[in-house]
Design an enzyme around this catalytic site. Sequence first.
Site, PDB file in Angstrom:
ATOM      1  CB  SER A 110     -44.890  67.020 -46.130  1.00  9.53           C
ATOM      2  OG  SER A 110     -46.245  66.988 -46.455  1.00  9.53           O
ATOM      3  CG  ASP A 249     -48.561  65.370 -49.250  1.00 11.14           C
ATOM      4  OD1 ASP A 249     -49.005  64.213 -49.161  1.00 11.14           O
ATOM      5  OD2 ASP A 249     -48.261  66.046 -48.247  1.00 11.14           O
ATOM      6  CG  ASP A 251     -45.964  63.193 -45.958  1.00  9.50           C
ATOM      7  OD1 ASP A 251     -46.751  63.836 -46.669  1.00  9.50           O
ATOM      8  OD2 ASP A 251     -45.899  63.334 -44.717  1.00  9.50           O
ATOM      9  CG  ASP A 253     -49.480  64.332 -44.715  1.00  9.36           C
ATOM     10  OD1 ASP A 253     -49.509  64.814 -45.865  1.00  9.36           O
ATOM     11  OD2 ASP A 253     -49.024  64.966 -43.739  1.00  9.36           O
TER      12      ASP A 253
END
Length: 454
Positions: A110, A249, A251, A253
């Site tokens: 992440s 960010d 990843d 999400d």
Amino acid sequence: MGEAGQRGRLFGTDGVRGVAGHDLTVGLALDLGVAAAAVLGRADVTDGPRAVAVIGRDPRASGPFLEAAVVAGLASAGVDVLRLGVIPTPGVAYLTKALGADFGVVISASHNPARDNGIKFFGRGGVKLPDATEDEIEAELKAAPQLRTFFGRVTETSVEQERYVDHLLATLPTEPRLPLAGLRVVVDCAHGAAYLVAPMALRRAGAEVITIGAEPDGVNINEGCGSTCLEALAAAVVRYGADAGIAYDGDADRCLAVDADGQPLDGDQILTVLAAELKEAGRLARDAVVVTVMSNEGFRVAMREAGIGVIETPVGDKHVSAAMRDGGYVLGGEQSGHIILFEHASTGDGVLTSLQFLAAVNRRGVSVAAAAAMMRRYPQVLLNVPGEASQLGPRVDAAVSAAESRLAGKGRVLVRPSGTEPAIRLMVQAEDAHLAELVIGQLADEVRLALAGQ
């Protein structure tokens, strides 16, 4: 190991994370694949269709070898694996459901720096696993190896990424045909998983898109860019005369935004706009939004004025998601920009959030700054005090009560143990920044005295 080891549990708040090659080794990744196959993938079934898993990753240099290890573990345990390549975490969640897979796997850390990586799993339907299921996987790591006479097949595709983008665009209003038309948007992809998907989706929705942070090299993910560092995005928005900036960010999400002047918007402000939009459309289930204890007091005031209820959970999107599912709510999120739109997704999705947010702003015919002004953000002060929560007692309870009295109902006080380190996290929000600083200083003194046994 990493975040998990500090709590004596392999799985942390968002999967298994650690320094790649040190905490998170090839051996552990392979073993997690085998264990997940046993728990999530019906690995003991010798006849009938094999279980299917989808797997995706972000562009970290450690991603390919960790992915290969997990895939090897899954296939060796009889699970068919579809490799999606570099794709946002919520894309894996969506495709787990859309393709009818038994489970999904993400290789990503992440917003963490490039040296870290992580492995997390989605259950059937693309939902995050409950702690009990993660504990089952961890327990399975200690099980004796089984003799296998059947193995899974491994295939690779990039076509499914376009299917994910089609899904994102299908969530937007059909009128106007291009809901982001007329908007110039700078997009910071954090050199992460959204570097292809996000610009594509925003352009197809009608926006003029300028990209930064879209040249991943395996080591530059989240480095001075993305939602954890908005300075580059703010400067680019001003430089290009853009209407807005969006930052994801590593990843993707989560997302944050900046207005035309480069001023940042956090998740609470984005959530305010989305809540108002859903309520006006009659689609805000139970006229309430789910947030964590960290949400800003200004958000609560804005919701109260809009006639929208606020449901509060502990920190962590897993708690937000569970409360939404249990209570039948469709909107929830965190100040960090991790926002869940249950109408369209089973987990937080930064690209989806940015599309919905920009479409709402454009539909209203106002600037991003004007939309953000729907909520007045209270000054917030955060402080960490080293120590164990078990040492706190009545003295701290009394100090919290005194602090709340000092704020006279026009602010919030929060004292909670850290989930990742031996520390007590303090938060004070108040209408006046000086008062917030004063109150948190006094509260921290009381916490330190309690920790010292005085």
